[in-house]
Write a protein that holds these residues in place. Structure first.
Motif, PDB file in Angstrom:
ATOM      1  N   ALA A  90       0.845  -1.194   0.000  1.00  0.00           N
ATOM      2  CA  ALA A  90       0.000   0.000   0.000  1.00  0.00           C
ATOM      3  C   ALA A  90       0.882   1.247   0.000  1.00  0.00           C
ATOM      4  N   VAL A  91       0.232   2.369  -0.217  1.00  0.00           N
ATOM      5  CA  VAL A  91       0.889   3.642   0.062  1.00  0.00           C
ATOM      6  C   VAL A  91       0.566   3.991   1.512  1.00  0.00           C
ATOM      7  N   TYR A  92       1.579   4.246   2.278  1.00  0.00           N
ATOM      8  CA  TYR A  92       1.421   4.539   3.699  1.00  0.00           C
ATOM      9  C   TYR A  92       1.524   6.051   3.922  1.00  0.00           C
ATOM     10  N   TYR A  93       0.549   6.565   4.665  1.00  0.00           N
ATOM     11  CA  TYR A  93       0.462   7.999   4.923  1.00  0.00           C
ATOM     12  C   TYR A  93       0.569   8.285   6.417  1.00  0.00           C
ATOM     13  N   CYS A  94       1.257   9.351   6.709  1.00  0.00           N
ATOM     14  CA  CYS A  94       1.341   9.862   8.065  1.00  0.00           C
ATOM     15  C   CYS A  94       0.265  10.934   8.247  1.00  0.00           C
ATOM     16  N   ASN A  95      -0.359  10.935   9.415  1.00  0.00           N
ATOM     17  CA  ASN A  95      -1.365  11.947   9.738  1.00  0.00           C
ATOM     18  C   ASN A  95      -1.109  12.479  11.134  1.00  0.00           C
ATOM     19  N   ALA A  96      -1.303  13.776  11.311  1.00  0.00           N
ATOM     20  CA  ALA A  96      -1.094  14.356  12.633  1.00  0.00           C
ATOM     21  C   ALA A  96      -2.075  15.495  12.875  1.00  0.00           C
ATOM     22  N   ASP A  97      -2.574  15.559  14.091  1.00  0.00           N
ATOM     23  CA  ASP A  97      -3.364  16.707  14.549  1.00  0.00           C
ATOM     24  C   ASP A  97      -2.400  17.611  15.323  1.00  0.00           C
ATOM     25  N   ILE A  98      -2.201  18.808  14.795  1.00  0.00           N
ATOM     26  CA  ILE A  98      -1.177  19.696  15.339  1.00  0.00           C
ATOM     27  C   ILE A  98      -1.782  21.044  15.719  1.00  0.00           C
ATOM     28  N   ALA A  99      -1.459  21.483  16.921  1.00  0.00           N
ATOM     29  CA  ALA A  99      -1.884  22.804  17.377  1.00  0.00           C
ATOM     30  C   ALA A  99      -0.798  23.811  17.053  1.00  0.00           C
ATOM     31  N   ASN A 100      -1.225  24.952  16.486  1.00  0.00           N
ATOM     32  CA  ASN A 100      -0.235  26.005  16.250  1.00  0.00           C
ATOM     33  C   ASN A 100      -0.016  26.787  17.548  1.00  0.00           C
ATOM     34  N   PHE A 101       0.770  27.844  17.467  1.00  0.00           N
ATOM     35  CA  PHE A 101       1.119  28.581  18.671  1.00  0.00           C
ATOM     36  C   PHE A 101      -0.075  29.334  19.256  1.00  0.00           C
ATOM     37  N   ALA A 102      -1.139  29.477  18.458  1.00  0.00           N
ATOM     38  CA  ALA A 102      -2.364  30.111  18.963  1.00  0.00           C
ATOM     39  C   ALA A 102      -3.319  29.077  19.557  1.00  0.00           C
ATOM     40  N   GLY A 103      -2.966  27.815  19.440  1.00  0.00           N
ATOM     41  CA  GLY A 103      -3.800  26.762  20.003  1.00  0.00           C
ATOM     42  C   GLY A 103      -4.795  26.161  19.034  1.00  0.00           C
ATOM     43  N   THR A 104      -4.820  26.623  17.794  1.00  0.00           N
ATOM     44  CA  THR A 104      -5.734  26.071  16.798  1.00  0.00           C
ATOM     45  C   THR A 104      -5.201  24.730  16.305  1.00  0.00           C
ATOM     46  N   ILE A 105      -6.064  23.711  16.364  1.00  0.00           N
ATOM     47  CA  ILE A 105      -5.650  22.359  15.972  1.00  0.00           C
ATOM     48  C   ILE A 105      -6.096  22.085  14.536  1.00  0.00           C
ATOM     49  N   THR A 106      -5.172  21.596  13.720  1.00  0.00           N
ATOM     50  CA  THR A 106      -5.439  21.289  12.316  1.00  0.00           C
ATOM     51  C   THR A 106      -4.865  19.926  11.978  1.00  0.00           C
ATOM     52  N   GLY A 107      -5.573  19.196  11.135  1.00  0.00           N
ATOM     53  CA  GLY A 107      -5.083  17.904  10.678  1.00  0.00           C
ATOM     54  C   GLY A 107      -4.178  18.059   9.468  1.00  0.00           C
ATOM     55  N   HIS A 108      -3.128  17.245   9.428  1.00  0.00           N
ATOM     56  CA  HIS A 108      -2.158  17.307   8.338  1.00  0.00           C
ATOM     57  C   HIS A 108      -1.856  15.907   7.833  1.00  0.00           C
ATOM     58  N   TRP A 109      -1.568  15.805   6.534  1.00  0.00           N
ATOM     59  CA  TRP A 109      -1.197  14.545   5.901  1.00  0.00           C
ATOM     60  C   TRP A 109       0.171  14.674   5.245  1.00  0.00           C
ATOM     61  N   GLY A 110       0.908  13.594   5.264  1.00  0.00           N
ATOM     62  CA  GLY A 110       2.135  13.516   4.500  1.00  0.00           C
ATOM     63  C   GLY A 110       1.830  13.144   3.064  1.00  0.00           C
ATOM     64  N   GLN A 111       2.885  13.070   2.246  1.00  0.00           N
ATOM     65  CA  GLN A 111       2.701  12.798   0.823  1.00  0.00           C
ATOM     66  C   GLN A 111       2.579  11.307   0.520  1.00  0.00           C
ATOM     67  N   GLY A 112       2.908  10.486   1.486  1.00  0.00           N
ATOM     68  CA  GLY A 112       2.795   9.038   1.303  1.00  0.00           C
ATOM     69  C   GLY A 112       4.110   8.398   0.890  1.00  0.00           C
ATOM     70  N   THR A 113       4.284   7.150   1.292  1.00  0.00           N
ATOM     71  CA  THR A 113       5.452   6.381   0.895  1.00  0.00           C
ATOM     72  C   THR A 113       4.996   4.969   0.518  1.00  0.00           C
ATOM     73  N   GLN A 114       5.509   4.463  -0.579  1.00  0.00           N
ATOM     74  CA  GLN A 114       5.063   3.177  -1.104  1.00  0.00           C
ATOM     75  C   GLN A 114       5.760   2.026  -0.398  1.00  0.00           C
ATOM     76  N   VAL A 115       4.964   1.059   0.015  1.00  0.00           N
ATOM     77  CA  VAL A 115       5.479  -0.200   0.567  1.00  0.00           C
ATOM     78  C   VAL A 115       4.966  -1.324  -0.326  1.00  0.00           C
ATOM     79  N   THR A 116       5.885  -2.097  -0.871  1.00  0.00           N
ATOM     80  CA  THR A 116       5.520  -3.209  -1.743  1.00  0.00           C
ATOM     81  C   THR A 116       6.096  -4.488  -1.175  1.00  0.00           C
ATOM     82  N   VAL A 117       5.221  -5.444  -0.914  1.00  0.00           N
ATOM     83  CA  VAL A 117       5.634  -6.735  -0.367  1.00  0.00           C
ATOM     84  C   VAL A 117       5.396  -7.804  -1.424  1.00  0.00           C
ATOM     85  N   SER A 118       6.435  -8.513  -1.774  1.00  0.00           N
ATOM     86  CA  SER A 118       6.314  -9.568  -2.778  1.00  0.00           C
ATOM     87  C   SER A 118       6.179 -10.918  -2.082  1.00  0.00           C
ATOM     88  N   SER A 119       5.314 -11.734  -2.617  1.00  0.00           N
ATOM     89  CA  SER A 119       5.058 -13.038  -1.996  1.00  0.00           C
ATOM     90  C   SER A 119       5.984 -14.105  -2.559  1.00  0.00           C
TER      91      SER A 119
END
Length: 119
Positions: A90-119
């Motif tokens: 799959a493509v694996y994505y990082c996600n984080a809920d981050i508060a800025n210095f004013a305390g506002t919380i926003t969700g963020h996503w990374g660009q993704g990284t591919q993981v391929t498993v061969s059988s």
């Protein structure tokens, strides 16, 4: 704020990979972080996530094989993946809920990284 994943690649079934997600930018406080994945032709799904109070949730399909961890000093999260299976491809994505210095919380996503498993 940016989330940058690394560590993806190709591996044979039974092998291991370690993913990293580094957060940078105007970070007041990281509330929670987690990993998601999107297999080919399927919807994005939760893999593992740590909550603000320290609870960690794992999807049933990865329990006992994957471990999420976090280095708060480096604003970095890791996903150690052992005993990889073809179905983990799959493509694996990082996600984080981050508060800025004013305390506002926003969700963020990374660009993704591919993981391929061969059988």
């Amino acid at each position: 704020v940016q989330l940058v994943e690394s560590g993806g690649g190709s591996v044979q079934a039974g092998g291991s990979l370690r993913l990293s997600c580094a957060a940078s930018g105007s970070i007041g406080r990281i509330e929670s972080m987690g990993w998601y994945r999107q297999p080919p032709g399927k919807q994005r799904e939760l893999v593992a996530r740590g909550t603000k109070v320290g609870t960690i949730y794992y999807a049933d399909s990865v329990k006992g094989r994957f471990t999420i961890s976090r280095d708060s000093a480096k604003n970095t999260m890791y996903l150690q993946m052992n005993s990889l299976e073809f179905e983990d491809t799959a493509v694996y994505y990082c996600n984080a809920d981050i508060a800025n210095f004013a305390g506002t919380i926003t969700g963020h996503w990374g660009q993704g990284t591919q993981v391929t498993v061969s059988s």
